[in-house]
Design a protein around this motif. Sequence first.
Motif, short mmCIF file in Angstrom:
data_model
loop_
_atom_site.label_atom_id
_atom_site.label_comp_id
_atom_site.label_asym_id
_atom_site.label_seq_id
_atom_site.Cartn_x
_atom_site.Cartn_y
_atom_site.Cartn_z
N VAL A 74 50.35 -116.57 9.06
CA VAL A 74 51.25 -117.20 10.02
C VAL A 74 52.54 -116.41 9.99
N GLY A 75 53.07 -116.12 11.16
CA GLY A 75 54.30 -115.36 11.21
C GLY A 75 55.21 -115.81 12.33
N ILE A 76 56.47 -115.42 12.19
CA ILE A 76 57.45 -115.61 13.25
C ILE A 76 57.68 -114.24 13.88
N TRP A 77 57.41 -114.17 15.17
CA TRP A 77 57.50 -112.93 15.92
C TRP A 77 58.56 -113.10 17.00
N ALA A 78 59.23 -112.02 17.35
CA ALA A 78 60.26 -112.06 18.40
C ALA A 78 59.83 -111.13 19.54
N TRP A 122 53.55 -115.05 6.40
CA TRP A 122 53.04 -115.75 5.22
C TRP A 122 51.53 -115.71 5.24
N ARG A 123 50.93 -115.63 4.07
CA ARG A 123 49.48 -115.79 3.92
C ARG A 123 49.16 -117.27 4.03
N VAL A 124 47.96 -117.58 4.47
CA VAL A 124 47.47 -118.95 4.49
C VAL A 124 46.51 -119.07 3.31
N PRO A 125 46.88 -119.83 2.27
CA PRO A 125 46.01 -119.93 1.10
C PRO A 125 44.59 -120.36 1.45
N GLY A 126 43.62 -119.67 0.85
CA GLY A 126 42.23 -119.99 1.07
C GLY A 126 41.64 -119.43 2.36
#
Length: 98
Positions: free
Chosen positions: A53-57, A44-48
């Motif tokens: 942010v991501g979920i990684w395995a 996901w982008r972080v607005p501004g």
Amino acid sequence: MDFMIHLDGSRVYDLPAEERDEIIKREHAHAHELIAKGVLKHIWRVPGQRGNVGIWAAADADALEQVLSSLPIRPHADIQVTPLATHPLTLELADDHS
């Protein structure tokens, strides 16, 4: 094992345009490879911000460190890693979506 990764790559924008553009191009190609391998599960982008942010395995923290070290943007990024554990509601949520 899943990890929440906050990656702020804004320092790459301090580089000369040609160098920055090449790193970003390589980073996007590498991200597509990580998605195909199931390492980068969600992002996901972080607005501004220029961060995401991501979920990684990864099998463990050492394996994740290898992946993060392979990122073209790594020398210009601030990365925060949060290991994630399964929450008891996970099974209930999965049942609700069945």
